[in-house]
Design an enzyme around this catalytic site. Sequence first.
Site, mmCIF file in Angstrom:
data_model
loop_
_atom_site.group_PDB
_atom_site.id
_atom_site.type_symbol
_atom_site.label_atom_id
_atom_site.label_comp_id
_atom_site.label_asym_id
_atom_site.label_seq_id
_atom_site.Cartn_x
_atom_site.Cartn_y
_atom_site.Cartn_z
ATOM 1 N N ASP A 52 5.100 2.862 -4.369
ATOM 2 C CA ASP A 52 4.003 3.928 -4.310
ATOM 3 C C ASP A 52 4.618 4.861 -5.564
ATOM 4 O O ASP A 52 5.574 5.463 -5.244
ATOM 5 C CB ASP A 52 3.753 4.523 -3.006
ATOM 6 C CG ASP A 52 2.575 4.807 -2.703
ATOM 7 O OD1 ASP A 52 1.577 4.790 -3.751
ATOM 8 O OD2 ASP A 52 2.193 5.250 -1.683
ATOM 9 N N ASP A 53 3.816 4.962 -6.394
ATOM 10 C CA ASP A 53 4.367 5.867 -7.706
ATOM 11 C C ASP A 53 5.571 5.830 -8.401
ATOM 12 O O ASP A 53 6.463 6.556 -8.369
ATOM 13 C CB ASP A 53 4.256 7.624 -7.084
ATOM 14 C CG ASP A 53 3.098 8.278 -6.727
ATOM 15 O OD1 ASP A 53 1.919 7.592 -7.018
ATOM 16 O OD2 ASP A 53 3.168 9.275 -6.096
ATOM 17 N N ARG A 109 -4.972 0.163 -6.582
ATOM 18 C CA ARG A 109 -4.851 -0.776 -5.583
ATOM 19 C C ARG A 109 -6.210 -1.791 -5.435
ATOM 20 O O ARG A 109 -6.031 -3.035 -5.512
ATOM 21 C CB ARG A 109 -4.730 -0.424 -4.127
ATOM 22 C CG ARG A 109 -3.388 0.329 -4.250
ATOM 23 C CD ARG A 109 -2.964 1.024 -2.729
ATOM 24 N NE ARG A 109 -1.881 2.012 -3.000
ATOM 25 C CZ ARG A 109 -0.508 1.916 -2.978
ATOM 26 N NH1 ARG A 109 -0.395 0.331 -2.416
ATOM 27 N NH2 ARG A 109 0.285 2.696 -3.202
ATOM 28 N N LYS A 118 1.193 -0.013 2.874
ATOM 29 C CA LYS A 118 0.084 0.683 2.454
ATOM 30 C C LYS A 118 -1.100 -0.122 1.893
ATOM 31 O O LYS A 118 -1.019 -0.892 0.728
ATOM 32 C CB LYS A 118 0.465 1.776 1.271
ATOM 33 C CG LYS A 118 -0.501 2.928 0.669
ATOM 34 C CD LYS A 118 0.038 3.929 -0.070
ATOM 35 C CE LYS A 118 -1.037 4.821 -0.308
ATOM 36 N NZ LYS A 118 -0.666 5.861 -1.169
ATOM 37 N N HIS A 137 -4.689 1.299 1.812
ATOM 38 C CA HIS A 137 -5.357 2.457 1.083
ATOM 39 C C HIS A 137 -6.742 1.725 0.244
ATOM 40 O O HIS A 137 -7.029 2.530 -0.646
ATOM 41 C CB HIS A 137 -4.475 2.900 0.314
ATOM 42 C CG HIS A 137 -4.647 4.491 -0.080
ATOM 43 N ND1 HIS A 137 -4.186 5.138 -1.080
ATOM 44 C CD2 HIS A 137 -5.382 5.446 0.898
ATOM 45 C CE1 HIS A 137 -4.675 6.499 -0.777
ATOM 46 N NE2 HIS A 137 -5.250 6.460 0.371
ATOM 47 N N HIS A 172 6.698 7.432 -3.167
ATOM 48 C CA HIS A 172 5.699 8.687 -3.022
ATOM 49 C C HIS A 172 6.123 9.922 -2.488
ATOM 50 O O HIS A 172 7.042 9.967 -1.638
ATOM 51 C CB HIS A 172 4.416 8.206 -2.337
ATOM 52 C CG HIS A 172 3.249 8.877 -2.525
ATOM 53 N ND1 HIS A 172 2.765 9.923 -1.817
ATOM 54 C CD2 HIS A 172 1.995 8.877 -3.203
ATOM 55 C CE1 HIS A 172 1.747 10.699 -2.180
ATOM 56 N NE2 HIS A 172 1.074 9.668 -3.030
ATOM 57 N N ASP A 183 1.733 0.681 -8.908
ATOM 58 C CA ASP A 183 0.377 0.856 -8.887
ATOM 59 C C ASP A 183 -0.019 2.054 -9.983
ATOM 60 O O ASP A 183 -1.003 1.874 -10.441
ATOM 61 C CB ASP A 183 -0.215 1.643 -7.548
ATOM 62 C CG ASP A 183 0.376 2.566 -7.139
ATOM 63 O OD1 ASP A 183 1.282 3.222 -7.581
ATOM 64 O OD2 ASP A 183 -0.190 3.121 -6.112
ATOM 65 N N ASN A 184 0.564 3.133 -10.203
ATOM 66 C CA ASN A 184 0.578 3.932 -11.331
ATOM 67 C C ASN A 184 1.743 4.724 -11.524
ATOM 68 O O ASN A 184 2.734 4.378 -11.209
ATOM 69 C CB ASN A 184 -0.576 4.992 -10.795
ATOM 70 C CG ASN A 184 -0.481 5.410 -9.428
ATOM 71 O OD1 ASN A 184 -1.099 5.116 -8.647
ATOM 72 N ND2 ASN A 184 0.197 6.326 -9.138
ATOM 73 N N ARG A 199 1.059 10.499 -12.620
ATOM 74 C CA ARG A 199 -0.016 9.954 -12.044
ATOM 75 C C ARG A 199 -1.270 11.003 -12.238
ATOM 76 O O ARG A 199 -1.011 12.114 -12.353
ATOM 77 C CB ARG A 199 0.284 9.821 -10.384
ATOM 78 C CG ARG A 199 -0.903 9.490 -9.426
ATOM 79 C CD ARG A 199 -0.266 9.862 -8.223
ATOM 80 N NE ARG A 199 -0.029 11.040 -7.738
ATOM 81 C CZ ARG A 199 0.317 11.745 -6.694
ATOM 82 N NH1 ARG A 199 0.844 10.613 -5.933
ATOM 83 N NH2 ARG A 199 0.293 12.864 -6.271
#
Length: 497
Positions: free
Chosen positions: A58-59, A101, A150, A152, A208, A300-301, A309
């Site tokens: 995440d991130d 996602r 996750k 989401h 994250h 993801d980003n 982000r």
Amino acid sequence: MPYVKTFDEEIAVAITETNAAISFSSASADLTYTTMVDEQLQVMILGLTKCIHIFSADDGGFEMGTYLNKICQTPNLDALAKKSLIFNNAYTSVSSCSPSRSTILTGQPSHQNGMYGLHQGVHHFNSFDNVKSLPTVLAQHNIRTGIIGKKHVGPSSVYPFDYAETEENNSILQVGRNITKIKLLVREFLANNKSQPFFLYVAFHDPHRCGHTNPEYGEFCEKFGNGEPGMGIIPDWHPIYYQAAQVQLPYFVQDTIAARNDVAAQYTTVSRLDQGVGLVLQELRNAGFEDDTLIVYSSDNGVPLPSGRTNLYDPGMAEPMFISSPQHVERRNQVTYSMTSLLDLVPTVLDWFNIATSETSLLTGKSLLPLLIAEPAMDTRAVFASHNHHEVTMYYPMRAVRTKRTQAKEPLNWYKTLEQYYYRDEWELFDLKKDADELHNLVTVPSYQEVLSDLKKRLFDWQMVTSDPWLCAPGGILEATGRFKKHPQCLPLHNLH
């Protein structure tokens, strides 16, 4: 060799269309064990038995030895990269959690699949009911699907995993940051999957931020499960702590004590994620799938830092990625500079399983498996990005088209004013060969008008193919129903007559 160091010889230009300001948001946390991430790095594992395993962070960014970070310790990711093809030009198609996602699981940009912003809580964005996601398509071919960590995205009818241990039925800290819990869930999934092909998506919640939701665990939940009083303990985690003075600051982060402390905390959670990846890969070996599995690792980003982000500048779009295949050993521990999008992951998965892309909704990505054999002689491909919302109140639609760039980025002091950062021109054009930091907008420069026209057309064509509702934004609205059904038109928002 990382994307931030060297590139192909083509001129590189990025275009971004924007008409609003930027803001940031984070995640959630919890006690007991520790596990959390919100803009996830992602790894995909696919087997010769036609199995897939996806790890996501995440991130996540480039904080690993594979991408020349000499401080953040990631031995498991680095070992996996040595058995992989390493991507230096991989980009997300949207720099926000749920939208990204959704694109990874559908192969469609967020404006096409309907996930315009975050899925949870009051934001409540969902993909369209008729979207055919990977879990849906794979189930039709008797491929078992699972997700740990996750999720989401929604609705559940569009993303129907056979096995699901996510924030929907667990604490996100437990299934996203507690690497012991994650290990045991992976073991459970694999134990019930001795012969059937599978697709397993392991979505870590690290690294994250969580300071906005669970400040007791630190800004990045770096204290979660570290064994200190009240923090709980993760049995398999051996925390690694970093000195602020030693961290490698990205070029887009100002060099201050606060920023260094922030990145040091981030490093600790990246190292936790790395240890989690090692545990999951060991479970794969123990279950006998190591030699049967294709592994894809990405994010993801962009990282949750300025220009990262929720932005379509490079720090928000650029992603780590590597693919390890038991069938393709030709290019292990090599680098590809081919322009790559996370929208390519769905075609790659379908290609691995020999499933026609026509069985899904319209896809604009392409399979990455041919890159595991050879680098293309020429790469004139562009990648596209589309951002609409993050949280429901954070509305600043943007579109971007990016071609290959040629120049390395160097660490700088903070290089923009807040006014420049928040208030942007409607169109931005950057020559990344001469301006890798994306500071000098060339939209009005006469010598770049041909390039500008070409990229605008390529972006417009992509918006048309993907049925972008924001095709006419910001000055107009697309009318495509009623008397405009056969001949859609952009009509102005303001009647000046």
